[in-house]
Design an enzyme around this catalytic site. Structure first.
Site, PDB file in Angstrom:
ATOM      1  N   PRO A   2       0.819  -1.215   0.000  1.00 22.05           N
ATOM      2  CA  PRO A   2       0.000   0.000   0.000  1.00 22.05           C
ATOM      3  C   PRO A   2       0.854   1.267   0.000  1.00 22.05           C
ATOM      4  O   PRO A   2       1.979   1.294   0.499  1.00 22.05           O
ATOM      5  CB  PRO A   2      -0.798  -0.122   1.301  1.00 22.05           C
ATOM      6  CG  PRO A   2      -0.752  -1.564   1.656  1.00 22.05           C
ATOM      7  CD  PRO A   2       0.563  -2.069   1.158  1.00 22.05           C
ATOM      8  N   GLU A   3       0.270   2.320  -0.566  1.00 23.88           N
ATOM      9  CA  GLU A   3       0.903   3.629  -0.510  1.00 23.88           C
ATOM     10  C   GLU A   3       0.776   4.194   0.900  1.00 23.88           C
ATOM     11  O   GLU A   3      -0.085   3.783   1.686  1.00 23.88           O
ATOM     12  CB  GLU A   3       0.226   4.565  -1.509  1.00 23.88           C
ATOM     13  CG  GLU A   3       0.079   4.010  -2.908  1.00 23.88           C
ATOM     14  CD  GLU A   3       1.378   3.952  -3.695  1.00 23.88           C
ATOM     15  OE1 GLU A   3       2.262   4.784  -3.447  1.00 23.88           O
ATOM     16  OE2 GLU A   3       1.492   3.072  -4.571  1.00 23.88           O
ATOM     17  N   LYS A  51       4.793   3.631   6.264  1.00 24.94           N
ATOM     18  CA  LYS A  51       3.881   2.497   6.099  1.00 24.94           C
ATOM     19  C   LYS A  51       3.781   1.649   7.369  1.00 24.94           C
ATOM     20  O   LYS A  51       3.288   0.527   7.335  1.00 24.94           O
ATOM     21  CB  LYS A  51       4.340   1.664   4.913  1.00 24.94           C
ATOM     22  CG  LYS A  51       4.362   2.475   3.616  1.00 24.94           C
ATOM     23  CD  LYS A  51       4.755   1.654   2.420  1.00 24.94           C
ATOM     24  CE  LYS A  51       4.776   2.518   1.173  1.00 24.94           C
ATOM     25  NZ  LYS A  51       5.057   1.739  -0.050  1.00 24.94           N
ATOM     26  N   ASN A 167       4.413   2.000  -5.438  1.00 24.42           N
ATOM     27  CA  ASN A 167       4.605   1.855  -6.873  1.00 24.42           C
ATOM     28  C   ASN A 167       3.699   2.772  -7.692  1.00 24.42           C
ATOM     29  O   ASN A 167       4.099   3.289  -8.733  1.00 24.42           O
ATOM     30  CB  ASN A 167       4.380   0.397  -7.280  1.00 24.42           C
ATOM     31  CG  ASN A 167       5.009   0.079  -8.619  1.00 24.42           C
ATOM     32  OD1 ASN A 167       6.151   0.438  -8.878  1.00 24.42           O
ATOM     33  ND2 ASN A 167       4.261  -0.578  -9.494  1.00 24.42           N
ATOM     34  N   ARG A 253       9.061  -4.519  -9.618  1.00 20.68           N
ATOM     35  CA  ARG A 253       7.725  -3.948  -9.732  1.00 20.68           C
ATOM     36  C   ARG A 253       7.376  -3.674 -11.193  1.00 20.68           C
ATOM     37  O   ARG A 253       8.227  -3.201 -11.963  1.00 20.68           O
ATOM     38  CB  ARG A 253       7.634  -2.616  -8.969  1.00 20.68           C
ATOM     39  CG  ARG A 253       7.859  -2.713  -7.473  1.00 20.68           C
ATOM     40  CD  ARG A 253       6.670  -3.348  -6.763  1.00 20.68           C
ATOM     41  NE  ARG A 253       6.823  -3.313  -5.316  1.00 20.68           N
ATOM     42  CZ  ARG A 253       7.429  -4.250  -4.611  1.00 20.68           C
ATOM     43  NH1 ARG A 253       7.960  -5.301  -5.237  1.00 20.68           N
ATOM     44  NH2 ARG A 253       7.524  -4.158  -3.299  1.00 20.68           N
TER      45      ARG A 253
END
Length: 269
Positions: A2-3, A51, A167, A253
């Site tokens: 997750p961002e 995060k 990403n 990624r």
């Protein structure tokens, strides 16, 4: 993974559900914490750094957790049916009216609250830090520029540079800068890059929505410039969006970009 703004909103949701309440049940379903019982402790609040999530309890005790790729904290009315399989539950926090379950959450640790910083001391400045200052921005810019030959996309994902970019934002920041994610860091303005990253995360965190928009539009087909737009094309020029891979091993990624609107190197198709 997750961002940072997603993690921030998860933390805010859990904080709203539990802060100020006393736990009737505080159970762990991981071997290292299986004998710990948090029942009777008051939840003082939930905070995030990049995060990482920190759930703070009375008695100067903090639970650290990380969502990684598949973790989630779910908030339910007490006694309600869970939305995910019970065997995925790793933490269960129950108060009089609410139950919060950590499904597949990672890096679970109980630490003394004054020692929280030790778990995130390696991180760069948190882009969603409410106390953000010009000093934070300067530190992040210096860290970003420290390895001029490094690919921009890899530097943006490095949480030691600045914490919070994932990403999606990596791809979108590179697009807005007009360069491909494989462009050397030396070819971008580090201060502008940090400011852009912070602006995107702060804007989306402030919206309260779990769906990020980097274009200002909320429609699913219009919310990003290039990220996951191989079918729709570039939101700016309408041209073909390509996807390559960046990074190695667990850091590998998929990476979207527009060869027309973004200058710089990229892998062959």
């Amino acid at each position: 993974m997750p961002e940072g703004d997603t993690v921030y909103l998860v933390g805010k949701r859990v904080d709203q559900a539990l802060a100020g309440k006393t736990l009737l049940r505080g159970e762990f379903r991981v071997p290292q914490l299986a004998t710990v019982d948090l029942a009777g402790r008051e939840v003082l609040g939930v905070g995030t750094v990049g995060k990482h999530l920190f759930t703070r309890f009375s008695g100067e005790l903090t639970l650290h957790s990380h969502l990684m790729m598949d973790g989630m904290w779910d908030v339910n009315a007490r006694g309600a049916r869970w939305h995910r399989p019970a065997h995925h539950a790793r933490v269960i926090l129950t108060a009089a009216d609410v139950e919060v379950i950590g499904f597949r959450v990672h890096d679970l640790k109980l630490v003394a609250t004054p020692k929280e910083h030790d778990l995130v001391a390696h991180l760069g400045p948190d882009l969603l830090d409410p106390q953000w200052t010009e000093e934070h921005a300067a530190r992040a810019a210096a860290a970003l520029a420290a390895d001029p030959a490094r690919e921009l996309g890899l530097a943006l994902l490095d949480q030691r540079v600045m914490a919070g970019v994932g990403n999606l934002y990596k791809c979108e920041i590179a697009f807005l800068l007009g360069v491909t994610p494989w462009t050397p860091v030396s070819e971008v303005d580090a201060a502008r890059t940090v400011a852009l990253a912070r602006k995107l995360l702060v804007t989306n965190a402030a919206s309260g929505r779990f769906t990020q928009s980097t274009t200002g539009h909320l429609d699913r087909k219009r919310k990003n410039w290039v990220y996951e737009r191989t079918r729709q094309g570039c939101f700016r020029c309408g041209g073909k969006v390509l996807v390559g891979t960046q990074g190695h091993d667990v850091r590998r990624r998929p990476t979207w970009f527009c060869p027309k609107d973004q200058a710089g190197p990229y892998p062959p198709e």
